[in-house]
Scaffold this motif. Sequence first.
Motif, mmCIF file in Angstrom:
data_model
loop_
_atom_site.group_PDB
_atom_site.id
_atom_site.type_symbol
_atom_site.label_atom_id
_atom_site.label_comp_id
_atom_site.label_asym_id
_atom_site.label_seq_id
_atom_site.Cartn_x
_atom_site.Cartn_y
_atom_site.Cartn_z
ATOM 1 N N ASN A 21 0.860 -1.100 0.172
ATOM 2 C CA ASN A 21 0.185 -0.074 0.139
ATOM 3 C C ASN A 21 1.127 1.049 -0.309
ATOM 4 N N ALA A 53 1.148 4.920 0.802
ATOM 5 C CA ALA A 53 0.695 6.103 1.225
ATOM 6 C C ALA A 53 1.195 7.481 1.169
ATOM 7 N N ASP A 68 -2.993 4.352 -1.369
ATOM 8 C CA ASP A 68 -3.543 4.622 -0.209
ATOM 9 C C ASP A 68 -4.030 5.851 0.392
#
Length: 110
Positions: free
Chosen positions: A11, A13, A38
């Motif tokens: 993910n 982010a 994300d």
Amino acid sequence: FLPIFNIRGRNIANSLIIVDECENLSLNDLRTILTRGDDWSKIILLGSYNQIDLPGQRRKIKCDFQLANEELASYDFVGSVELIKPMRSSWCTIVDKVLYNLERKNRYEN
């Protein structure tokens, strides 16, 4: 810079993800990339429908990148911009357009 196979299972982010040459990506490649974003991430996909290099994508009426772009365009979190001023020389733009049209014509005749 990460190859696609290095982002599987991650993910990503708080990042700006920029992917170039998307006209050559399959739907599976696009899925792998687009499902990595994300919280607070933005994903920018760059590509030219006229610059497809891979035979599997060239044989299609629309490449997978174009199909995905058209299908996702109706969602409010997706935006699309088409740049129409060429970034290369004027003769390169003409040649690209002529060859693209010939390829399309040939595709429909066969």
